[in-house]
Design a protein around this motif. Sequence first.
Motif, short mmCIF file in Angstrom:
data_model
loop_
_atom_site.label_atom_id
_atom_site.label_comp_id
_atom_site.label_asym_id
_atom_site.label_seq_id
_atom_site.Cartn_x
_atom_site.Cartn_y
_atom_site.Cartn_z
N MET A 86 -4.62 0.07 1.64
CA MET A 86 -3.97 0.36 0.37
C MET A 86 -5.05 0.49 -0.71
O MET A 86 -6.13 1.02 -0.46
CB MET A 86 -2.96 -0.75 0.04
CG MET A 86 -1.98 -1.05 1.16
SD MET A 86 -0.78 0.27 1.46
CE MET A 86 0.17 0.20 -0.05
N ASP B 7 -2.37 -3.48 5.17
CA ASP B 7 -1.03 -3.86 5.61
C ASP B 7 -0.73 -3.13 6.91
O ASP B 7 -1.45 -2.21 7.31
CB ASP B 7 0.01 -3.48 4.54
CG ASP B 7 1.27 -4.32 4.63
OD1 ASP B 7 1.46 -5.04 5.63
OD2 ASP B 7 2.08 -4.26 3.68
N ARG C 246 5.15 -1.43 7.35
CA ARG C 246 5.65 -1.93 6.07
C ARG C 246 5.59 -0.89 4.96
O ARG C 246 6.12 -1.13 3.87
CB ARG C 246 4.86 -3.18 5.66
CG ARG C 246 5.27 -4.43 6.42
CD ARG C 246 4.39 -5.61 6.05
NE ARG C 246 4.36 -5.87 4.63
CZ ARG C 246 5.21 -6.67 3.99
NH1 ARG C 246 6.18 -7.27 4.67
NH2 ARG C 246 5.10 -6.88 2.70
N ILE C 247 4.98 0.25 5.20
CA ILE C 247 4.81 1.22 4.12
C ILE C 247 6.14 1.80 3.64
O ILE C 247 6.33 1.96 2.43
CB ILE C 247 3.83 2.33 4.55
CG1 ILE C 247 2.47 1.72 4.91
CG2 ILE C 247 3.65 3.36 3.43
CD1 ILE C 247 1.86 0.85 3.83
N ARG D 113 7.40 -0.69 1.24
CA ARG D 113 6.62 -0.67 0.01
C ARG D 113 7.06 0.49 -0.89
O ARG D 113 7.15 0.33 -2.11
CB ARG D 113 5.12 -0.56 0.33
CG ARG D 113 4.47 -1.87 0.76
CD ARG D 113 2.99 -1.67 0.99
NE ARG D 113 2.29 -2.91 1.27
CZ ARG D 113 1.71 -3.69 0.36
NH1 ARG D 113 1.77 -3.36 -0.92
NH2 ARG D 113 1.08 -4.79 0.72
N ARG D 114 7.31 1.64 -0.31
CA ARG D 114 7.79 2.77 -1.11
C ARG D 114 9.18 2.46 -1.68
O ARG D 114 9.47 2.78 -2.83
CB ARG D 114 7.83 4.04 -0.26
CG ARG D 114 8.48 5.24 -0.95
CD ARG D 114 7.75 5.67 -2.22
NE ARG D 114 8.44 6.79 -2.85
CZ ARG D 114 8.11 7.31 -4.03
NH1 ARG D 114 7.09 6.80 -4.71
NH2 ARG D 114 8.77 8.32 -4.54
N GLU E 192 8.89 0.43 -4.78
CA GLU E 192 8.53 1.26 -5.93
C GLU E 192 9.76 1.97 -6.48
O GLU E 192 10.00 1.98 -7.70
CB GLU E 192 7.48 2.29 -5.51
CG GLU E 192 6.14 1.72 -5.12
CD GLU E 192 5.33 1.24 -6.31
OE1 GLU E 192 5.46 1.83 -7.40
OE2 GLU E 192 4.57 0.27 -6.14
N GLU F 249 12.41 -8.69 -1.10
CA GLU F 249 11.36 -8.61 -2.12
C GLU F 249 11.02 -9.99 -2.65
O GLU F 249 9.86 -10.27 -2.98
CB GLU F 249 11.80 -7.68 -3.26
CG GLU F 249 10.76 -7.47 -4.35
CD GLU F 249 9.44 -6.85 -3.89
OE1 GLU F 249 8.55 -6.70 -4.76
OE2 GLU F 249 9.28 -6.54 -2.68
N PHE G 69 8.60 -11.30 -0.20
CA PHE G 69 7.27 -10.71 -0.39
C PHE G 69 6.54 -11.36 -1.57
O PHE G 69 5.36 -11.72 -1.47
CB PHE G 69 7.39 -9.21 -0.61
CG PHE G 69 6.09 -8.54 -0.97
CD1 PHE G 69 5.15 -8.23 0.02
CD2 PHE G 69 5.77 -8.24 -2.29
CE1 PHE G 69 3.94 -7.63 -0.31
CE2 PHE G 69 4.57 -7.63 -2.62
CZ PHE G 69 3.65 -7.33 -1.63
N ARG H 204 3.24 -13.64 -1.81
CA ARG H 204 2.09 -13.19 -2.60
C ARG H 204 1.52 -14.30 -3.46
O ARG H 204 0.30 -14.40 -3.66
CB ARG H 204 2.51 -12.00 -3.47
CG ARG H 204 1.38 -11.44 -4.32
CD ARG H 204 1.73 -10.09 -4.87
NE ARG H 204 0.64 -9.53 -5.66
CZ ARG H 204 0.58 -8.25 -6.03
NH1 ARG H 204 1.53 -7.42 -5.68
NH2 ARG H 204 -0.43 -7.82 -6.76
#
Length: 230
Positions: free
Chosen positions: A113, A119, A123-124, A127-128, A131, A156, A159, A163
């Motif tokens: 990334m 990652d 998981r992409i 992730r999109r 967004e 989320e 996640f 984080r």
Amino acid sequence: MTDHVHDLDALREATARLLSATEKLDDSELSRPSRLPGWSRGHVIAHLSRNADALVNVLQGRPMYADSETRDRDIERDAPRPQAEQLADLAESAAGFVAAAAAPADWSRTVAMRNGVTDSASRIPFRRRVEVELHHVDLGAGYELEDLPDEFTAREIDFLAERFAGHPEVVSTGVADETGRFWTTGGGREGFSVVVRGTAPELLGWLSGRRDGSALTVEGGQALPALPPL
């Protein structure tokens, strides 16, 4: 285990909602401030278009962005465009990402990334989706955190709790919603442990920096832990 096929289907639905909302905004409404400091709604839409392109780069093994200056410059360039251009670009770039993510691939591979973050490719699509869903809320055009699918909200929170886990500025913190779901985060700073309670949308708003946490409660009368910027 992440199910990228499910996430891609959910992303299609989220993108359809976003496109429908953008279609209803005229040029003057796109030029108005979004909920993100310093950004108009046009900036948010431009970012989402360029983010789709950037995540195609990630999936195809190229740098996500050439550099941070190029990323910022592209958003500033595209933000003032008329609504028809914004909508067409958003739809085209979103379709480009879906096509790239639907292609056969090794979904267990690691991808790069920004800023050294890596990652799993699987998981992409999520992730999109993050967004698309959160920036749809940031438009301030009638779509709120409470309108997000519950399954998305819980993931989320997962996640964001991960984080902040072990973050040196965050005390040990339990996070509990009204259904009994419980997460832990922080723990990198010495001090008391707290449990923060509230609805899942309010917890997500606090963890993502989109709400101030005033609707949450903290057990034991302690202050709400301060979270660093994402």
